[in-house]
Scaffold this active site. Structure first.
Site, mmCIF file in Angstrom:
data_model
loop_
_atom_site.group_PDB
_atom_site.id
_atom_site.type_symbol
_atom_site.label_atom_id
_atom_site.label_comp_id
_atom_site.label_asym_id
_atom_site.label_seq_id
_atom_site.Cartn_x
_atom_site.Cartn_y
_atom_site.Cartn_z
ATOM 1 N N SER A 138 36.006 40.577 -30.063
ATOM 2 C CA SER A 138 34.702 40.055 -30.480
ATOM 3 C C SER A 138 33.843 39.802 -29.257
ATOM 4 O O SER A 138 34.363 39.517 -28.167
ATOM 5 C CB SER A 138 34.879 38.747 -31.260
ATOM 6 N N TYR A 151 38.052 29.927 -32.661
ATOM 7 C CA TYR A 151 37.875 31.360 -32.912
ATOM 8 C C TYR A 151 37.496 32.086 -31.624
ATOM 9 O O TYR A 151 38.094 33.114 -31.269
ATOM 10 C CB TYR A 151 36.791 31.579 -33.970
#
Length: 254
Positions: A138, A151
């Site tokens: 990501s 996260y």
């Protein structure tokens, strides 16, 4: 790497970005696409099979939080059937900072364990043929969305792991690169929890900024697969594909 006639394992190939990427992969004509996912979706599998009947699409239930031994056992079943596997895509991910342990288990440990398991079949030191790993990380691994620090940290860890895999390629014969999507309109982004509720509107705030569709992301994912560049850090943001230098950064602007 040309996708045509290749054998590909896709972990979490039925999710938002995952399913559109599976579609694009099938269009490119691999010999086999093996999808490992936690929840079976017969309609999605049927759609993939109908999209290109020449491609053999197979599903196996798989939870990335199981042990390396369990994963190795499943992979042995797949390798016994296919004989060779060319590409492993690690795509499992959750975005919910309420679930601290599970976030780390799925986003980071699961990627490490699945990779460790496939090394039993690929590692050239054990007589293996080598292989290619594409890890979905990501842009939050570049610069965190600080309202979801768990996260973001899990994705940064996955990115660091992938970079190390690429450096180890001369030893193992296994190359690797990371796929780092920006904000993409998926169920993952539409609703999720910030850490300790520090920003209840974080999902809403993110979607106020330009995003990309899962199809745009998937099409660029396939381009990255075809480029097959060991150690590449691919940024898939706003419908574009860019191989970045680690000195570049991304900011959520919230």
């Amino acid at each position: 790497m040309a996708i045509a006639n290749k054998n590909i394992i896709f972990v979490a190939g039925l999710g938002g970005i995952g399913f559109d990427t599976s579609r694009e992969i099938v269009k490119s004509g691999p010999k086999n696409l093996v999808i490992l996912d936690r929840i079976e979706n017969p309609a999605a599998i049927a759609e993939l099979k109908a999209l290109n009947p020449k491609v053999t699409v197979t599903f196996y239930p798989y939870d990335v939080t199981v042990s390396v031994a369990e994963t190795t056992k499943l992979l042995k079943t797949i390798f016994d059937k296919l004989k060779t596997v060319d590409l492993l895509i690690n795509g499992a991910g959750i975005l919910d900072d309420y679930q601290i342990e599970r976030t780390i288990a799925v986003n980071f440990t699961g990627t490490v364990n699945t990779t460790t398991a496939i090394m039993s079949f690929w590692d050239k030191r054990k007589g293996g043929p080598g292989g290619v790993i594409a890890n979905i990380c990501s842009v939050t691994g570049f610069n965190a969305i600080y309202q979801v620090p768990v996260y973001s940290a899990s994705k940064a860890a996955a990115l660091s792991f992938t970079n190390s895999l690429a450096r180890l390629a001369p030893i193992t014969g296994v190359t690797a690169y990371s796929i780092n999507p920006g904000i993409t309109k998926t169920t993952l982004v539409h609703k999720f929890n910030s850490w300790l509720d520090v920003e209840p509107r974080v999902a809403e705030l993110l979607l106020e900024h330009p995003t990309q569709t899962t199809l745009q992301c998937a099409q660029n994912f396939v381009k990255a697969i075809e480029a097959n560049q060991n150690g590449a850090i691919w940024k898939l943001d706003l419908g574009t594909l860019e191989a970045i230098e680690w000195t570049k950064h991304w900011d959520s602007h919230i």
